[in-house]
Design an enzyme around this catalytic site. Sequence first.
Site, PDB file in Angstrom:
ATOM      1  N   GLU A  34       0.837  -1.213   0.000  1.00  0.00           N
ATOM      2  CA  GLU A  34       0.000   0.000   0.000  1.00  0.00           C
ATOM      3  C   GLU A  34       0.862   1.250   0.000  1.00  0.00           C
ATOM      4  O   GLU A  34       1.813   1.363   0.797  1.00  0.00           O
ATOM      5  CB  GLU A  34      -0.918  -0.029   1.218  1.00  0.00           C
ATOM      6  CG  GLU A  34      -2.260   0.620   0.972  1.00  0.00           C
ATOM      7  CD  GLU A  34      -3.120  -0.129  -0.062  1.00  0.00           C
ATOM      8  OE1 GLU A  34      -2.999   0.173  -1.269  1.00  0.00           O
ATOM      9  OE2 GLU A  34      -3.894  -0.997   0.345  1.00  0.00           O
ATOM     10  N   SER A 132     -11.358   2.096  -5.763  1.00  0.00           N
ATOM     11  CA  SER A 132     -11.004   2.579  -7.101  1.00  0.00           C
ATOM     12  C   SER A 132     -12.182   2.785  -8.043  1.00  0.00           C
ATOM     13  O   SER A 132     -12.153   2.373  -9.207  1.00  0.00           O
ATOM     14  CB  SER A 132      -9.995   1.637  -7.770  1.00  0.00           C
ATOM     15  OG  SER A 132      -8.858   1.576  -7.009  1.00  0.00           O
ATOM     16  N   SER A 134     -12.960   5.624  -9.263  1.00  0.00           N
ATOM     17  CA  SER A 134     -12.560   6.559 -10.322  1.00  0.00           C
ATOM     18  C   SER A 134     -11.733   5.868 -11.403  1.00  0.00           C
ATOM     19  O   SER A 134     -11.949   6.108 -12.597  1.00  0.00           O
ATOM     20  CB  SER A 134     -11.830   7.776  -9.752  1.00  0.00           C
ATOM     21  OG  SER A 134     -10.816   7.398  -8.887  1.00  0.00           O
ATOM     22  N   ASP A 178      -4.299   1.303  -9.396  1.00  0.00           N
ATOM     23  CA  ASP A 178      -5.751   1.159  -9.539  1.00  0.00           C
ATOM     24  C   ASP A 178      -6.146   0.922 -10.990  1.00  0.00           C
ATOM     25  O   ASP A 178      -6.941   0.042 -11.312  1.00  0.00           O
ATOM     26  CB  ASP A 178      -6.465   2.411  -9.010  1.00  0.00           C
ATOM     27  CG  ASP A 178      -6.089   2.709  -7.578  1.00  0.00           C
ATOM     28  OD1 ASP A 178      -5.464   1.854  -6.933  1.00  0.00           O
ATOM     29  OD2 ASP A 178      -6.417   3.813  -7.105  1.00  0.00           O
TER      30      ASP A 178
HETATM   31  C1  GLA Z   1      -4.803   5.189  -4.232  1.00  0.00           C
HETATM   32  C2  GLA Z   1      -3.981   5.488  -5.487  1.00  0.00           C
HETATM   33  C3  GLA Z   1      -3.056   4.324  -5.838  1.00  0.00           C
HETATM   34  C4  GLA Z   1      -2.248   3.865  -4.631  1.00  0.00           C
HETATM   35  C5  GLA Z   1      -3.154   3.683  -3.422  1.00  0.00           C
HETATM   36  C6  GLA Z   1      -2.379   3.369  -2.169  1.00  0.00           C
HETATM   37  O1  GLA Z   1      -5.696   4.149  -4.491  1.00  0.00           O
HETATM   38  O2  GLA Z   1      -4.819   5.763  -6.574  1.00  0.00           O
HETATM   39  O3  GLA Z   1      -2.212   4.677  -6.907  1.00  0.00           O
HETATM   40  O4  GLA Z   1      -1.201   4.752  -4.365  1.00  0.00           O
HETATM   41  O5  GLA Z   1      -3.949   4.825  -3.164  1.00  0.00           O
HETATM   42  O6  GLA Z   1      -1.701   2.173  -2.295  1.00  0.00           O
END
Ligand code: GLA
Length: 390
Positions: A34, A132, A134, A178
């Site tokens: 993460e 995710s 978006s 994502d």
């Molecule tokens: C969001 C971002 C990703 C990633 C996560 C954390 O989802 O869009 O690119 O950095 O946070 O892991």
Amino acid sequence: MNPRATAMQAFQNRFSQLPLYVARAPGRVNLLGEHVDYNDGFVLPAAIDRATCIAFSPSSTDRTTLVAADFGEAAQFTPGTLSSKTQPDGSPLPEWALYPAGTAWALGEAGLSSPAMLAAFSSDIPRGSGLSSSASIEMAFGVAWSKLGGWSRSPMQLALLGQKAENRYVGVNCGIMDQFASACGEAERLMLLDCRSLEYRSLPLPENTAIVVADTTVRRKLTSGEYNDRRAACEEAVRLLKRDLPDIQALRDVSVEDFNRLSHTLPVTVEKRARHIVEEIERTRQAIPMLEQGRTQEFGQLMNACHVSLRDLYEVSVPELDTMVQIAQPLPGCFGARLTGGGFGGCTVNLVASDQAGAFAQSLGPEYERRTGLHPEIYICQASQGAGLL
Ligand code: GLA
């Protein structure tokens, strides 16, 4: 109604005709790795069985008309208006329309056409939940425009264009995870991505386990600046560590040993942020053989350690996420539990023995509600196929 049916219905209501096509792109849940994607690390997401669906047809005018079925709103743009983020009548694009408009903008930058379309879309990925939503909108529109524009790009190239839309158009400096998971996901598989080389492969889900997603219902928008701040702290750490390690390009290049030796040279907050990254990248390295060899118990321990690190070092948790994790971890059958995604609210991901997943969900929900007064949504999710036409 599912998002496909909702999108089709909204299309017919608005345009009084049937759509020619439907595109779908899933959300994702991340099991480990993460905040490491923008540090050239490794991530382990899966695409999930919740998705954005777009019902669409080419438009006979030069204007794209979009209906956001879940908001009951519509927006319009033409290629000429994209850079100023306004509709043809001069009013600003609504926030939800920045994702499709940004995708069209990024396609244009890459020399790919995004012909005017009539479209209605809907999603069953809760917005702002760390799953995710978006990225799934960007990937679904990427697929739709690839169909109407008659061009084709690999799923990874589509993911990179979506990331560009998000970074440069929407203004969130996100990494590639994502969009990658939404574009490249495989049914029943975890996806392992090296965010430096962009090489990826899939791994089996741990045997006899279920991925349980628990939504705290607490929401916070990533555009709030916290995300970009975290990223800036990582860049600052690289800049400062280069004094002793001139060859490093990213925190990926710093071993735990080197970091421990040099951590005193960093300001306190930068040190905490960077320690999370260096140790989290090490955890993902350790996780790969564990997953390949079915060492699920040990993998779960890494998930638990990740949560502590996100909470105490990276400081992207909130009390409700901590409560959800605290209740989950000791429950029977739970291998690991942690917040998933960017943080500041949203969901936890739980790896649970399949035969205990139902009981797990039934205990977790009411206890969370008792402690917080919030009514959570808990579901067992299936790893699903990445974006495509239906
Ligand atoms: C969001 C971002 C990703 C990633 C996560 C954390 O989802 O869009 O690119 O950095 O946070 O892991």
